[in-house]
Design a protein around this motif. Structure first.
Motif, PDB file in Angstrom:
ATOM      1  N   ARG A  81      -0.749   7.208  -9.887  1.00 11.88           N
ATOM      2  CA  ARG A  81      -1.800   6.106  -9.579  1.00 11.88           C
ATOM      3  C   ARG A  81      -2.374   5.600 -10.779  1.00 11.88           C
ATOM      4  O   ARG A  81      -2.927   4.441 -10.860  1.00 11.88           O
ATOM      5  CB  ARG A  81      -2.859   6.675  -8.710  1.00 11.88           C
ATOM      6  CG  ARG A  81      -2.133   6.582  -7.115  1.00 11.88           C
ATOM      7  CD  ARG A  81      -3.105   6.972  -6.265  1.00 11.88           C
ATOM      8  NE  ARG A  81      -2.463   6.999  -4.914  1.00 11.88           N
ATOM      9  CZ  ARG A  81      -3.022   8.256  -4.122  1.00 11.88           C
ATOM     10  NH1 ARG A  81      -3.901   9.172  -4.506  1.00 11.88           N
ATOM     11  NH2 ARG A  81      -2.667   7.993  -2.651  1.00 11.88           N
ATOM     12  N   MET A 124      -4.511  -1.667  -8.844  1.00 15.39           N
ATOM     13  CA  MET A 124      -4.488  -2.220  -7.475  1.00 15.39           C
ATOM     14  C   MET A 124      -5.645  -3.107  -7.567  1.00 15.39           C
ATOM     15  O   MET A 124      -6.469  -2.487  -7.783  1.00 15.39           O
ATOM     16  CB  MET A 124      -4.317  -1.190  -6.354  1.00 15.39           C
ATOM     17  CG  MET A 124      -4.285  -1.888  -4.883  1.00 15.39           C
ATOM     18  SD  MET A 124      -3.371  -0.932  -3.711  1.00 15.39           S
ATOM     19  CE  MET A 124      -3.211  -1.991  -2.405  1.00 15.39           C
ATOM     20  N   PHE A 135      -7.696  -5.454  -4.387  1.00 17.56           N
ATOM     21  CA  PHE A 135      -7.928  -5.335  -2.964  1.00 17.56           C
ATOM     22  C   PHE A 135      -8.509  -6.845  -2.507  1.00 17.56           C
ATOM     23  O   PHE A 135      -8.903  -7.461  -3.395  1.00 17.56           O
ATOM     24  CB  PHE A 135      -8.838  -4.367  -2.521  1.00 17.56           C
ATOM     25  CG  PHE A 135      -8.405  -2.852  -2.832  1.00 17.56           C
ATOM     26  CD1 PHE A 135      -7.731  -2.424  -1.931  1.00 17.56           C
ATOM     27  CD2 PHE A 135      -8.539  -2.358  -4.198  1.00 17.56           C
ATOM     28  CE1 PHE A 135      -7.245  -0.842  -2.237  1.00 17.56           C
ATOM     29  CE2 PHE A 135      -8.118  -1.282  -4.224  1.00 17.56           C
ATOM     30  CZ  PHE A 135      -7.455  -0.432  -3.478  1.00 17.56           C
ATOM     31  N   ARG A 178       1.005  -1.157  -0.026  1.00 18.20           N
ATOM     32  CA  ARG A 178       0.110  -0.230  -0.002  1.00 18.20           C
ATOM     33  C   ARG A 178       1.045   1.061  -0.008  1.00 18.20           C
ATOM     34  O   ARG A 178       0.298   2.389  -0.140  1.00 18.20           O
ATOM     35  CB  ARG A 178      -0.894   0.005   1.261  1.00 18.20           C
ATOM     36  CG  ARG A 178      -2.120  -1.007   1.189  1.00 18.20           C
ATOM     37  CD  ARG A 178      -2.840  -1.347   2.367  1.00 18.20           C
ATOM     38  NE  ARG A 178      -3.399  -0.267   3.019  1.00 18.20           N
ATOM     39  CZ  ARG A 178      -4.434   0.064   2.882  1.00 18.20           C
ATOM     40  NH1 ARG A 178      -5.215  -0.366   1.711  1.00 18.20           N
ATOM     41  NH2 ARG A 178      -5.090   1.326   3.299  1.00 18.20           N
ATOM     42  N   ASN A 185       1.982   2.627  -3.811  1.00 18.78           N
ATOM     43  CA  ASN A 185       0.961   3.769  -4.586  1.00 18.78           C
ATOM     44  C   ASN A 185       0.381   4.691  -3.747  1.00 18.78           C
ATOM     45  O   ASN A 185      -0.549   5.412  -3.894  1.00 18.78           O
ATOM     46  CB  ASN A 185      -0.281   2.723  -5.357  1.00 18.78           C
ATOM     47  CG  ASN A 185      -1.317   2.306  -4.505  1.00 18.78           C
ATOM     48  OD1 ASN A 185      -1.176   2.089  -3.506  1.00 18.78           O
ATOM     49  ND2 ASN A 185      -2.383   2.018  -4.995  1.00 18.78           N
ATOM     50  N   LEU A 190      -1.301   4.786  -0.827  1.00 16.60           N
ATOM     51  CA  LEU A 190      -2.389   4.511   0.025  1.00 16.60           C
ATOM     52  C   LEU A 190      -1.907   4.613   1.510  1.00 16.60           C
ATOM     53  O   LEU A 190      -2.729   5.355   2.281  1.00 16.60           O
ATOM     54  CB  LEU A 190      -3.158   3.442  -0.239  1.00 16.60           C
ATOM     55  CG  LEU A 190      -3.858   3.086  -1.483  1.00 16.60           C
ATOM     56  CD1 LEU A 190      -4.555   1.943  -1.622  1.00 16.60           C
ATOM     57  CD2 LEU A 190      -4.849   4.258  -1.601  1.00 16.60           C
TER      58      LEU A 190
END
Lengths: 260, 263
Positions: free
Chosen positions: A89, A94, A96, A58, A61, A63
């Motif tokens: 980004r 991504m 999850f 994470r 990128n 986050l």
């Protein structure tokens, strides 16, 4: 499900992480991580829960905001305060654990909303691209459905198509099969395998050792916020050198064998 | 003698029926029915109230409600966003604003707008404008709290997914979070509209031209101008129900649909 491996050409980027640190309050979860992923390479991050592997992913990128170190993604210095994060980004897809599909949008809209709103693509062009990616994940006929009408495996495949619709140069996978029913794990892994063979740079946090062994170029074993061992997938998993790696793999590969 | 459970239940039911019938009989005996009927049910004398009650009163009540709600919704959304902002002074401002306008009676705000604004700023627009401003302001405080709850009920993963696709924070908010928040708050929001509909009845205290009357004003004038007791108010009340009951039904429909699907 038939997927053509080289259906879509991939413009892959690399990642270079140096001295990455991340703390939550006084709890340091990443204690100086160095990790290099070459363009087109597939690297699996493995390790016990709480080892920091998801946090590391994470951070790539942004986050999660790192407390120190640098992250270079395809020429972008992601940790530079002046860098345009949104632009970076766009190139980093991504996926999850919990899919995080947009429930108020159809499957097709899930895959076109970012290309239209962010990349300013024309709606028809975005739909064409999205549709090709949905076909790639075997869900070409599902564009009009809503996420809650799909199984977990189908939802995760849509999530992959959604990320691919932005035409990223790097894909991050955060335990993509951990929330799935066992019988749907395979369909997601096989898509990831195809993507890897198409030349995508992939950084994958996973507990699927068979996948790591077969698909990954390299495996990185993390524990306690540091990289304990890394190397060629078959060697790290088949013949681990560090005691902590050996211990972890024994537990994962043979859950009934526990030293009490 | 011991009673079984079913015997006891039967006895208790009998007692309840006896008490209920007793109260009805007592009311019938005590109340002067001719007077009561005159006060509440003199529908035959209401001729002069119509059709203005509907063409002007009902129309204005609905119009004031819609404009005040639109204003309240816009302001409420801004307040909700401020209240969830990361910059602390924004949150303080929103909290103070919301607590203030939720904590004081709507009628005070109405008076302040109706009589205070012209005095303080020399505004000369018609009183209904003040009514819509004041009621919109009050309802924005309630709407803000409802919306904030809705915004926070949207899972964090939604924002993360949107940001990971390259959306700036505002775009993720507008395209992904707010539409989901609105779906979550539809039932309580319908409630806000019902409250607002009823609050437009306060408009009469500011006075207005005939063409600006809402239903309560018509009802009040009816009491003094018609020989019909309180019946004009009864009629006004019935017309409020004409607006609010369908809204309640709509809210319930939203609720049951929300229960069926997460979408």
């Amino acid at each position: 499900m038939s997927t053509d491996t080289n259906q879509i050409s991939v413009n892959a980027a690399g990642v270079e992480i140096t001295g990455l640190r991340k703390s939550y309050g006084s709890n340091e979860v990443l204690k100086g991580i160095d990790l290099k992923v070459k363009p087109g390479e597939v690297v699996c991050l493995i390790g016990p829960s709480g080892s920091g592997k998801s946090t590391l992913l994470r951070c790539v990128n942004l986050l999660e905001q790192p407390n120190g170190g640098t992250i270079m993604v395809g020429g972008f210095d992601a940790t530079n305060v002046d860098v345009n994060l949104d632009q970076m980004r766009q190139k980093v897809g991504m996926v999850f654990q919990q899919f995080n599909l947009f429930p108020h949008l159809t499957v097709l809209e899930n895959c076109t909303v970012a290309p239209i709103k962010v990349l300013k693509r024309k709606k028809l062009d975005a739909q064409k691209v999205a549709h090709s990616h949905l076909e790639r994940v075997g869900l070409g006929d599902f564009g009009g459905r809503y996420p809650d009408q799909l199984s977990g495996g189908q939802q995760q495949r849509v999530a992959i198509a959604r990320a691919l619709s932005m035409e990223p140069t790097l894909m991050l996978f955060d335990e993509p099969t951990s929330a799935l029913d066992p019988e749907t794990v395979g369909e997601v892994l096989s898509i990831m395998k195809n993507l890897a063979q198409a030349g995508m740079t992939m950084l994958v946090v996973t507990h699927e050792m068979a996948f790591a062994k077969e698909v990954a170029d390299r495996v990185v074993f993390m524990d306690g916020g540091v990289v304990v061992e890394e190397g060629i997938a078959s060697e790290v998993i088949g013949n681990p050198q560090q005691p902590r790696t050996q211990d972890f793999l024994r537990r994962v590969l043979d859950p009934t064998h526990v030293d009490i | 003698m011991a009673m079984t459970t079913s015997q006891r239940a039967r006895t208790s039911k009998t007692i309840q029926i006896v008490v209920f019938v007793g109260i009805i009989i007592a009311l019938i005996a005590i109340i002067d029915w001719d007077k009561a009927a005159y006060a509440f049910f003199s529908f035959d004398k209401l001729g002069p109230m119509f059709p203005d009650m509907i063409l002007v009163g009902l129309k204005n009540t609905i119009f004031y409600t819609i404009i005040a709600f639109a204003f309240g919704l816009a302001l409420g959304l801004i307040l909700a966003l401020l209240k969830t902002a990361s910059f602390a002074p924004y949150r303080w401002f929103a909290t103070a604003f919301i607590e203030f306008f939720r904590g004081i009676p709507a009628i005070l705000v109405l008076l302040a707008f109706g009589f205070g604004l012209p005095q303080a700023f020399g505004t000369t627009w018609p009183q209904p404008v003040n009514v819509m401003f004041a009621l919109g302001l009050v309802s924005s405080a309630y709407i803000a709290e409802t919306l904030r709850a809705g915004l926070q009920a949207v899972p964090k993963g939604q924002t993360e997914a949107a940001r990971s696709l390259g959306m700036p924070a505002w775009r993720a908010m507008v395209t992904i979070v707010i539409p989901q928040a609105f779906k979550i708050v539809l039932p309580p929001m319908t409630n806000e509209i019902i409250l607002l509909t009823k609050d437009t009845s306060l408009a009469f205290i500011l006075g207005a031209a005939m063409a600006q009357y809402e239903m309560t004003k018509f009802g009040r004038d009816g009491i003094s101008q018609l020989d019909a007791g309180l019946t004009p108010l009864v009629v006004a009340g019935l017309f409020y129900l004409v607006i609010t009951i369908p809204l309640s039904l709509v809210a319930r429909k939203f609720e049951s649909r929300a229960a069926k699907t997460k979408r």
